[in-house]
Scaffold this active site. Sequence first.
Site, PDB file in Angstrom:
ATOM      1  N   THR A   1       0.845  -1.203   0.000  1.00  0.00           N
ATOM      2  CA  THR A   1       0.000   0.000   0.000  1.00  0.00           C
ATOM      3  C   THR A   1       0.878   1.249   0.000  1.00  0.00           C
ATOM      4  O   THR A   1       0.649   2.201  -0.749  1.00  0.00           O
ATOM      5  CB  THR A   1      -0.915   0.011   1.232  1.00  0.00           C
TER       6      THR A   1
ATOM      7  N   TRP B   1      -9.086   1.040  11.993  1.00  0.00           N
ATOM      8  CA  TRP B   1      -7.963   0.283  11.435  1.00  0.00           C
ATOM      9  C   TRP B   1      -7.000  -0.132  12.548  1.00  0.00           C
ATOM     10  O   TRP B   1      -6.445  -1.221  12.534  1.00  0.00           O
ATOM     11  CB  TRP B   1      -7.265   1.157  10.395  1.00  0.00           C
TER      12      TRP B   1
ATOM     13  N   GLN C   1     -10.114   1.769  -3.377  1.00  0.00           N
ATOM     14  CA  GLN C   1      -9.698   1.455  -2.010  1.00  0.00           C
ATOM     15  C   GLN C   1      -8.402   2.202  -1.687  1.00  0.00           C
ATOM     16  O   GLN C   1      -7.444   2.165  -2.459  1.00  0.00           O
ATOM     17  CB  GLN C   1      -9.477  -0.054  -1.846  1.00  0.00           C
TER      18      GLN C   1
ATOM     19  N   ASP D   1     -12.128   2.510   2.900  1.00  0.00           N
ATOM     20  CA  ASP D   1     -11.056   3.162   3.687  1.00  0.00           C
ATOM     21  C   ASP D   1     -10.347   4.237   2.881  1.00  0.00           C
ATOM     22  O   ASP D   1      -9.120   4.347   2.917  1.00  0.00           O
ATOM     23  CB  ASP D   1     -10.016   2.117   4.140  1.00  0.00           C
TER      24      ASP D   1
ATOM     25  N   GLN E   1      -5.951  -2.294  -2.440  1.00  0.00           N
ATOM     26  CA  GLN E   1      -5.321  -1.040  -2.020  1.00  0.00           C
ATOM     27  C   GLN E   1      -4.527  -0.426  -3.174  1.00  0.00           C
ATOM     28  O   GLN E   1      -3.649  -1.080  -3.763  1.00  0.00           O
ATOM     29  CB  GLN E   1      -4.392  -1.268  -0.835  1.00  0.00           C
TER      30      GLN E   1
ATOM     31  N   ARG F   1     -14.091   3.084  10.018  1.00  0.00           N
ATOM     32  CA  ARG F   1     -13.909   1.883  10.834  1.00  0.00           C
ATOM     33  C   ARG F   1     -12.500   1.915  11.435  1.00  0.00           C
ATOM     34  O   ARG F   1     -11.593   2.537  10.866  1.00  0.00           O
ATOM     35  CB  ARG F   1     -14.146   0.610  10.017  1.00  0.00           C
TER      36      ARG F   1
END
Length: 522
Positions: free
Chosen positions: A286, A430, A338, A360, A316, A428
């Site tokens: 990522t 992580w 993403q 995300d 990602q 959310r």
Amino acid sequence: MSMDFKFFAFFFISFSSFLLPAVSKPPSVDINWWCNQTPYPEPCKYFMSHNPRRFVPKHKSDFRKMAVQLALERAIRAGDNTKSLGHKCRNEREKAAWADCVKLYDNAIEQLNKTIDPNTKCTDFDAQTWLSTALTNLETCRTGFVELGVSDFVLPLMSNNVSKLICNTLALGSNKTTHETSGYYKDDGFPTWVSPGDRRLLQSSSVRPNLVVAQDGSGNYRTIKAALDAAAGRSGSGRFVIHVKRGVYRENLEIGSKLRNIMLVGDGMKYTIITGSRSVGGGSTTFNSATVAVTGEGFIARGITFRNTAGPQNHQAVALRSGSDLSVFYRCGFEGYQDTLYVHSQRQFYKECYVFGTVDFIFGNAAVVLQNCMIYARRPMDKQKNTITAQGRTDPNQNTGISIHNSRVMASADLVPVLGSFRSFLGRPWKEYSRTVFMQTYLDSLVDPAGWLEWDGNFALNTLYYGEYRNTGPGSSTSRRVRWRGYRVITSAAEAGRFTVANFIAGQSWLPATGVPFTAGL
């Protein structure tokens, strides 16, 4: 790393820059007593007792200086060990994760060194920021091996106590979210860390650049990379402006820590586009998938779109990653699916920007404020849920988090026709101490009544901090929101004020110089 730097890092023990409360020790205590005040006393005791220059400090501030020095020494050793492991990588994925770690350790050492450099005017807020960044870097290193599925061989060889030692230094600092901000903001709402010259650059309709990039040959260079290479050879580190004329630039750019005070000015987010397609699905981490990655301090972008075209199926895929302290993005676009916008670390400010993504898509562990931005959830893959944020704070003393202020959360054109088929959430957790707030923001009907989504069962639900303050729109009702211990509907302007530009990123001390307009308070 040069021997000169190592010598400085190991032996320069002038720590006058720390502004810490003078907490005296009780009589007749030793170094173990001090180590017992930290979250990880055992590595502290072990390495302190093996330090030939050890002495028993009289004050908390002295002990913190010793703790930062210890973390720096161990980070240098760990960094050297990491570099030596390259030949042990068994495949390209291991090599990709390892290569990130080499960069990340170098940057962590740089952050630790800055906090003890007597030539750096370092406030306690600066120190907490840089120590937070150093810790984030080591966490990012570990994450790369895990996400590429190669954590079994090289990663254990890199195991060390550096993260714990940095956590100790963070715990010894100030844990206030609010910072000294009187006199920080100018009338146009930018923090004072934005110089008058940078303000003019951001707000002016015509900027005189140092270099021009144009694909048709009408500028100094045809690629942005060539212009950045030229900028690296300049003398001094003052503001350096590169005008990127309209066009689609297919380039992956890395603006490293030695390239300070770079400004990229496009012809508008519709017209100047930098695009790439790296992704985890394609074999990148990522961290390394970013179309543009910047760590050079004081970076500014205006009127540019950063895009990653890997698509949702490649998971990602970052459009922009910023680990640039005191960085500003004004009227920029960020397009991906993403993990579109990686607010990796340090202090950042986004104004009047557009962000598009699915899962995300605003994530990382910076101290970041997005103000007057348009945030668009796109159509994800079948059976996926949209999550706007995934904040990555791993330590309760890190001064990091995502603050979204006076913005709009909407469905993009491809999501609108199928809105009933996909659920969309504000965020959310992580990491364990994930911290995110939405304040005075318009939330459209795409936002699920629950508001927030679990990451993995009960993980972090008690330790996170998620807040909503005076939001509006059909998705803003808090009556059916999650009932987690860490979630709150903020009713106090004072509590909300902790996450404003003035307080959360000490914006009044640096934003005015950039010329980007901002609102200091609520």
